[in-house]
Design an enzyme around this catalytic site. Structure first.
Site, mmCIF file in Angstrom:
data_model
loop_
_atom_site.group_PDB
_atom_site.id
_atom_site.type_symbol
_atom_site.label_atom_id
_atom_site.label_comp_id
_atom_site.label_asym_id
_atom_site.label_seq_id
_atom_site.Cartn_x
_atom_site.Cartn_y
_atom_site.Cartn_z
ATOM 1 N N CYS A 91 -3.434 46.641 53.508
ATOM 2 C CA CYS A 91 -3.920 46.809 52.439
ATOM 3 C C CYS A 91 -2.852 46.958 51.203
ATOM 4 O O CYS A 91 -2.811 46.261 50.282
ATOM 5 C CB CYS A 91 -4.518 48.341 52.141
ATOM 6 S SG CYS A 91 -6.019 48.712 53.371
ATOM 7 N N THR A 92 -1.677 47.100 51.689
ATOM 8 C CA THR A 92 -0.470 46.958 50.790
ATOM 9 C C THR A 92 -0.099 45.756 50.263
ATOM 10 O O THR A 92 0.073 45.207 49.093
ATOM 11 C CB THR A 92 0.881 47.526 51.390
ATOM 12 O OG1 THR A 92 0.487 49.022 51.898
ATOM 13 C CG2 THR A 92 1.912 47.579 50.496
#
Length: 229
Positions: free
Chosen positions: A51-52
């Site tokens: 997600c980052t």
């Protein structure tokens, strides 16, 4: 939260409206859309590796979406405070400056309304057994109509360039009465829309070619696509 899942959204559905808190303040979603296009995308959890990388990529590409009249808005089942702290990491790692809003959906109300849930992966839950959001993507036009739905597993990061490519395809098709073939990118030949007769095509697309009665190609320079911004 009820276990009853809503009827699935389909292409052509009106995007469900909702009120929510975001990292940029409270919104009403339909008001947020306004007269723009919107890419609404969910991610499973803050402070997670895939997600980052995704949020950083969307942040870097945001200027290209903005040029096309497209707003970005993210979502996960975390609090606004959590999102705010995580954005600092995203900016540090990606070298971006994330400015689009991220919805705080701790109660998963929006996730349930948009069915951003994994049916089969029993590991994709929190400590109480409630499903995390998956990697869903919705492209929504100014009429609040859903034009694209994509779903990715939690383990697979998305391709932000593909999301932008689809925006270009949809916007270019709406404007020019064309559709786009496989692997199309702005500047490639396009397909004359089936609703356009050959006589109309001669006027609209003087250089069109008939490959089959149902397959007609025509050049469309990049300057005439939504990528010409």
């Amino acid at each position: 939260m009820s276990e009853q899942r809503p009827e699935p959204l389909r292409l052509g559905s009106i995007a469900p409206n909702f009120d929510a808190e975001t990292t940029n303040g409270p919104i009403n979603f339909h008001d947020f859309i306004g007269d723009k296009w919107v890419v609404l995308f969910s991610h499973p959890e803050d402070f997670t590796p895939v997600c980052t990388t995704e949020l950083g990529a969307f942040a870097k590409l945001e200027p290209e979406f903005t040029k096309r009249g497209v707003k970005l808005i993210g979502l996960s089942a975390n609090t606004i405070d959590s999102h705010g702290d995580w954005i600092k990491d995203i900016d540090e790692i990606s070298g971006s400056k994330l400015s689009f809003p991220i919805i705080g959906d701790k109660q998963r109300k929006v996730a349930y309304a948009y069915d951003m849930l994994d049916h089969q992966d029993t590991t994709n839950v929190d400590s109480k057994g409630i499903a995390f959001t998956i990697r869903s993507v919705f492209i929504i036009d100014p009429k609040k109509t859903i034009r694209l739905i994509l779903s990715y597993p939690a383990s697979t990061g998305r391709n932000t360039a593909e999301v932008l490519r689809v925006v270009d395809s949809l916007q270019t098709g709406d404007k020019n009465r064309v559709t786009t073939p496989i692997n199309w990118v702005p500047g490639d030949d396009v397909i004359v829309h089936p609703s356009v007769s050959n006589d109309q095509a001669k006027e609209l697309f003087p250089d069109f070619k008939i490959v089959k009665p149902y397959l007609r190609f025509t050049p469309l320079p990049k300057e005439k696509t939504s990528a010409a911004v």
